[in-house]
Design a protein around this motif. Sequence first.
Motif, PDB file in Angstrom:
ATOM      1  N   THR A  30      -8.310   0.838  -6.908  1.00 32.19           N
ATOM      2  CA  THR A  30      -8.696   0.665  -8.428  1.00 32.19           C
ATOM      3  C   THR A  30      -7.399   0.748  -9.388  1.00 32.19           C
ATOM      4  O   THR A  30      -7.288  -0.055 -10.099  1.00 32.19           O
ATOM      5  CB  THR A  30      -9.617   1.905  -8.927  1.00 32.19           C
ATOM      6  N   LEU A  31      -6.416   1.432  -8.741  1.00 31.13           N
ATOM      7  CA  LEU A  31      -5.065   1.520  -9.502  1.00 31.13           C
ATOM      8  C   LEU A  31      -4.393   0.057  -9.448  1.00 31.13           C
ATOM      9  O   LEU A  31      -3.902  -0.125 -10.309  1.00 31.13           O
ATOM     10  CB  LEU A  31      -4.211   2.609  -8.890  1.00 31.13           C
ATOM     11  N   LEU A  32      -4.324  -0.454  -8.160  1.00 34.08           N
ATOM     12  CA  LEU A  32      -3.789  -1.804  -8.038  1.00 34.08           C
ATOM     13  C   LEU A  32      -4.370  -2.784  -9.189  1.00 34.08           C
ATOM     14  O   LEU A  32      -3.577  -3.610  -9.792  1.00 34.08           O
ATOM     15  CB  LEU A  32      -3.987  -2.198  -6.546  1.00 34.08           C
ATOM     16  N   HIS A  33      -5.753  -2.703  -9.077  1.00 35.59           N
ATOM     17  CA  HIS A  33      -6.341  -3.657  -9.981  1.00 35.59           C
ATOM     18  C   HIS A  33      -6.294  -3.261 -11.474  1.00 35.59           C
ATOM     19  O   HIS A  33      -6.187  -4.187 -12.261  1.00 35.59           O
ATOM     20  CB  HIS A  33      -7.941  -3.753  -9.693  1.00 35.59           C
ATOM     21  N   THR A  57       5.415  -0.581 -10.946  1.00 33.51           N
ATOM     22  CA  THR A  57       3.987  -0.931 -10.601  1.00 33.51           C
ATOM     23  C   THR A  57       3.970  -2.051  -9.547  1.00 33.51           C
ATOM     24  O   THR A  57       5.108  -2.805  -9.768  1.00 33.51           O
ATOM     25  CB  THR A  57       3.050  -1.309 -11.632  1.00 33.51           C
ATOM     26  N   ALA A  58       3.013  -2.033  -8.813  1.00 30.67           N
ATOM     27  CA  ALA A  58       3.058  -3.062  -7.785  1.00 30.67           C
ATOM     28  C   ALA A  58       3.310  -4.516  -8.235  1.00 30.67           C
ATOM     29  O   ALA A  58       3.879  -5.448  -7.811  1.00 30.67           O
ATOM     30  CB  ALA A  58       2.131  -3.140  -6.622  1.00 30.67           C
ATOM     31  N   ASN A  59       2.384  -4.685  -9.462  1.00 35.24           N
ATOM     32  CA  ASN A  59       2.174  -6.088  -9.998  1.00 35.24           C
ATOM     33  C   ASN A  59       3.602  -6.359 -10.622  1.00 35.24           C
ATOM     34  O   ASN A  59       4.171  -7.734 -10.588  1.00 35.24           O
ATOM     35  CB  ASN A  59       1.313  -6.329 -11.065  1.00 35.24           C
ATOM     36  N   GLY A  87       0.757  -1.368   0.101  1.00 38.67           N
ATOM     37  CA  GLY A  87      -0.014  -0.141   0.037  1.00 38.67           C
ATOM     38  C   GLY A  87       0.738   1.293  -0.108  1.00 38.67           C
ATOM     39  O   GLY A  87       0.421   2.295  -0.872  1.00 38.67           O
ATOM     40  N   GLN A  88       1.907   1.285   0.767  1.00 39.99           N
ATOM     41  CA  GLN A  88       2.937   2.507   0.737  1.00 39.99           C
ATOM     42  C   GLN A  88       3.517   2.427  -0.416  1.00 39.99           C
ATOM     43  O   GLN A  88       3.861   3.820  -0.974  1.00 39.99           O
ATOM     44  CB  GLN A  88       3.975   2.339   2.126  1.00 39.99           C
ATOM     45  N   HIS A  89       3.797   1.572  -1.119  1.00 39.64           N
ATOM     46  CA  HIS A  89       4.360   1.719  -2.395  1.00 39.64           C
ATOM     47  C   HIS A  89       3.645   2.557  -3.513  1.00 39.64           C
ATOM     48  O   HIS A  89       4.374   3.469  -4.074  1.00 39.64           O
ATOM     49  CB  HIS A  89       4.632   0.273  -3.023  1.00 39.64           C
ATOM     50  N   LEU A  90       2.603   2.529  -3.420  1.00 32.82           N
ATOM     51  CA  LEU A  90       1.651   3.240  -4.438  1.00 32.82           C
ATOM     52  C   LEU A  90       1.291   4.555  -3.868  1.00 32.82           C
ATOM     53  O   LEU A  90       1.281   5.401  -4.584  1.00 32.82           O
ATOM     54  CB  LEU A  90       0.376   2.290  -4.785  1.00 32.82           C
ATOM     55  N   LEU A  91       0.969   4.806  -2.491  1.00 30.47           N
ATOM     56  CA  LEU A  91       0.657   5.837  -2.077  1.00 30.47           C
ATOM     57  C   LEU A  91       1.720   6.809  -1.967  1.00 30.47           C
ATOM     58  O   LEU A  91       1.560   7.970  -1.881  1.00 30.47           O
ATOM     59  CB  LEU A  91       0.119   5.600  -0.514  1.00 30.47           C
ATOM     60  N   ASP A 139      -4.262  -4.359 -16.870  1.00 29.06           N
ATOM     61  CA  ASP A 139      -3.471  -3.724 -18.166  1.00 29.06           C
ATOM     62  C   ASP A 139      -2.041  -4.294 -18.419  1.00 29.06           C
ATOM     63  O   ASP A 139      -1.331  -3.768 -19.315  1.00 29.06           O
ATOM     64  CB  ASP A 139      -3.465  -2.126 -17.859  1.00 29.06           C
ATOM     65  N   LYS A 140      -1.451  -4.927 -17.424  1.00 22.50           N
ATOM     66  CA  LYS A 140      -0.153  -5.465 -17.250  1.00 22.50           C
ATOM     67  C   LYS A 140       0.611  -4.577 -17.590  1.00 22.50           C
ATOM     68  O   LYS A 140       1.698  -4.247 -18.213  1.00 22.50           O
ATOM     69  CB  LYS A 140      -0.234  -6.434 -18.505  1.00 22.50           C
ATOM     70  N   SER A 141       0.428  -3.417 -16.639  1.00 22.15           N
ATOM     71  CA  SER A 141       1.366  -2.154 -16.584  1.00 22.15           C
ATOM     72  C   SER A 141       2.473  -2.299 -15.974  1.00 22.15           C
ATOM     73  O   SER A 141       2.595  -2.950 -14.823  1.00 22.15           O
ATOM     74  CB  SER A 141       0.501  -0.859 -16.137  1.00 22.15           C
ATOM     75  N   ASN A 142       3.677  -1.876 -16.201  1.00 25.12           N
ATOM     76  CA  ASN A 142       4.871  -1.930 -15.604  1.00 25.12           C
ATOM     77  C   ASN A 142       5.333  -0.758 -15.062  1.00 25.12           C
ATOM     78  O   ASN A 142       6.294  -0.766 -14.051  1.00 25.12           O
ATOM     79  CB  ASN A 142       6.220  -2.271 -16.656  1.00 25.12           C
TER      80      ASN A 142
END
Length: 330
Positions: A86-89, A104-106, A42-46, A94-97
Amino acid sequence: MADTTPEALARLRELVSDDLERTNRIIIEQLDSHVEMIPTLGQHLLNSGGKRLRPILTLIAAKLFGYQGNDHALLAAVVEFIHTATLLHDDVVDKSNTRRGRATANSVWGNKAPVLVGDFLFSRSFQILVEHGDLRVLRIMADCCAIISEGEVMQLVASNDLATNEARYLDVVKHKTASLFASASQLGAVAAGRSDEEAAKLSEFGLKLGIAYQVVDDALDYASQSDELGKNVGDDFQEGKMTLPVIHAYAHAEGEEKEFWQKCLEEDEQPEGSFERAIALIRERGSLEYAMGKARQFAAEAKAALEGLPDTPEKQALANLADFSVDRSY
């Protein structure tokens, strides 16, 4: 005079700087979990440099009416949690990097963890809202989450489908993006105890702002630089997303142009140089100018929704934000 420079966004943040700091503290507190992956991811994206526009809308809308309590900061944290989920999903689908110039987290943890942490953020949001205890607020956000989910599915169905027209595209944008802008703005008025009519004005402002903002985002994917935009330009094209520049260019295409779009988007054949060709065709057909014209129309409608509300620095800041949304490069 309207301020459309990047400083307009900074001035907007300054108006609610204390409230935003309080919101950030709430976010950190509510991210706490004995499952280490949850706060880490969560902190990674926030902390990845987002504009925090949606929670700021909640804070500024409440302040517009002179609100002096603390509930707006709590609601703003909920708005940011839902946006983050929503961004995480989205990034998994979208297979975003990259996002905002960071991995991205993924791309760091794989697909499973971001989806599950996104689910946690949705769940924690409604835990907070239930504890808050205002059914009007709970209804707004429950409806919003359902609408966003519908928008995600609508976009998935429309992808790689050149039969998608402008009306269908705008419907996706209203659901997937603008609904949270609308709810975030509406929550500020509700927190301040304002009437349904006043809350509806803020909701309309947020909806039209959100549409303008997303249309510009989609145009920038064919007009910006990756280091400015915070994501890889061309991602929408590679993913087969039917955005307004593509829809307009295809609608005005003839012969070989139509075949190009069909091969690249419907048949998913994109040999080297396809994106550059797409940009050239979009420019030739005036599709970027068309999209930006639509964005300016929605920004003007957003400002019109503010008519009749108190003439305060906060109201002017919201009007400036509408202008900034269509004059930005990121």
